[in-house]
Enzyme design. Sequence first.
Site, PDB file in Angstrom:
ATOM      1  N   ASP A  54      -2.744  10.672  -2.443  1.00 56.59           N
ATOM      2  CA  ASP A  54      -3.009   9.616  -3.416  1.00 56.59           C
ATOM      3  C   ASP A  54      -3.345  10.181  -4.789  1.00 56.59           C
ATOM      4  O   ASP A  54      -3.160   9.504  -5.796  1.00 56.59           O
ATOM      5  CB  ASP A  54      -4.137   8.719  -2.916  1.00 56.59           C
ATOM      6  CG  ASP A  54      -3.650   7.773  -1.837  1.00 56.59           C
ATOM      7  OD1 ASP A  54      -3.349   6.619  -2.167  1.00 56.59           O
ATOM      8  OD2 ASP A  54      -3.541   8.195  -0.670  1.00 56.59           O
ATOM      9  N   ARG A  68       0.856  -1.184   0.000  1.00 57.15           N
ATOM     10  CA  ARG A  68       0.000   0.000   0.000  1.00 57.15           C
ATOM     11  C   ARG A  68       0.893   1.235   0.000  1.00 57.15           C
ATOM     12  O   ARG A  68       2.096   1.141   0.161  1.00 57.15           O
ATOM     13  CB  ARG A  68      -0.940  -0.008   1.208  1.00 57.15           C
ATOM     14  CG  ARG A  68      -0.255  -0.389   2.501  1.00 57.15           C
ATOM     15  CD  ARG A  68      -0.759   0.330   3.701  1.00 57.15           C
ATOM     16  NE  ARG A  68      -0.665   1.776   3.572  1.00 57.15           N
ATOM     17  CZ  ARG A  68       0.457   2.477   3.747  1.00 57.15           C
ATOM     18  NH1 ARG A  68       1.615   1.877   4.016  1.00 57.15           N
ATOM     19  NH2 ARG A  68       0.445   3.792   3.642  1.00 57.15           N
ATOM     20  N   GLN A 101      -3.227   2.345   9.835  1.00 59.02           N
ATOM     21  CA  GLN A 101      -1.917   2.484   9.194  1.00 59.02           C
ATOM     22  C   GLN A 101      -0.970   3.343  10.023  1.00 59.02           C
ATOM     23  O   GLN A 101       0.237   3.130  10.006  1.00 59.02           O
ATOM     24  CB  GLN A 101      -2.061   3.078   7.791  1.00 59.02           C
ATOM     25  CG  GLN A 101      -2.777   2.182   6.798  1.00 59.02           C
ATOM     26  CD  GLN A 101      -4.237   2.540   6.660  1.00 59.02           C
ATOM     27  OE1 GLN A 101      -4.878   2.959   7.636  1.00 59.02           O
ATOM     28  NE2 GLN A 101      -4.789   2.386   5.466  1.00 59.02           N
ATOM     29  N   ASN A 118      -6.470  12.129  -0.085  1.00 59.03           N
ATOM     30  CA  ASN A 118      -5.572  11.369   0.785  1.00 59.03           C
ATOM     31  C   ASN A 118      -6.424  10.570   1.761  1.00 59.03           C
ATOM     32  O   ASN A 118      -7.652  10.621   1.723  1.00 59.03           O
ATOM     33  CB  ASN A 118      -4.600  12.307   1.512  1.00 59.03           C
ATOM     34  CG  ASN A 118      -3.470  11.553   2.185  1.00 59.03           C
ATOM     35  OD1 ASN A 118      -2.815  10.707   1.569  1.00 59.03           O
ATOM     36  ND2 ASN A 118      -3.239  11.820   3.457  1.00 59.03           N
TER      37      ASN A 118
END
Length: 351
Positions: A240, A51, A199, A250
């Site tokens: 992103d 990722r 994350q 994001n």
Amino acid sequence: MSTVVRIPRSVSWKGDAIAVLNQTKLPHSTEYKTLTTIEEVWKSIVMLEVRGAPAIGIVAAFGLALASKKYTTLHIEEFQKKFNRDCNYLGTSRPTAVNLFWAIDRMRESIQEITTIKEAQKILEEEALRIQQEDEAVCRSIGEHALTCFKDGDNILTICNAGSIATARYGTALAPFYIGKEKGVRLHAYACETRPVLQGGRLTTWELKQAGIDVTLITDNTAAHAIQTKEISAIIVGADRIVANGDTANKIGTMNLAILAKYFDIPFYVAAPLSTFDITKQTGAEIVIEERDETEVTKIFGKQVAPVGTTVYNPAFDVTPNELITGIITEKGIIRGDYKREIASLFKKTS
């Protein structure tokens, strides 16, 4: 020695396979998963084993190089058809991360004029390796530019994981922490845990601790209180997808932090390579936002925490409006001011 050397690489090319750091196993174990087919690459991206926008692009490039070695056709036209099918297939894995499509397009373009299968396979492997090598240099450059925004002793808030394991090396939002450590500039990270997949809690804390960088973990709903009481001097996040006017997609929760930064009058920075920009889209309203499985919210590590049948809204990303962004830090420098004009000017210079 660079501090990031202590952190395992996210993706490694083995010639006939890809080794990916299985980020779903962190921080409890450091395991590499071997991928040998395009289907395994697709699944690894979808399941978040690999990722981070740049890392997704890298593994996709290697996936295409790997797949091309297994085509049995003897005709370049059929080879190109199979290759384009695999490109389109990988593009369905995660729709918001533009680096995925950037890498796929770059791989496509690399063999457009090729007339033999053997040469195409060789060029695809070389191009994938080049994408990985370039990303490491790009991320280091982002870190160098980002470090100019901070001073020794700063407390900096971040969300998700835009670090070394989300890229070839160094990361984007975390790059200044590593470059700072090399240069004796001490930066203290405050990491939002980043629900629902954690994350920040699982990955950002883990990799910063690997490098010996001070990090404090907070729950997502502690952010305002932390800014108010812990002398947070700035917020830095990854991206992103960044569109032509600077609107930025994001990890979900990023816009919350941008709004808090505005209220508390602290800088809010986005750190991303030029490969994360999508100048074909004019505003953030055009960005397709991935929605993920409800079980990410209703279960925690496999245990049901919400009543069965609860309706869930689980977008993976949000879009931060450009007016909330202090600066966009790229490998070419920091973009400020009129984002639409400055982004257009930057891409004109680099085209």
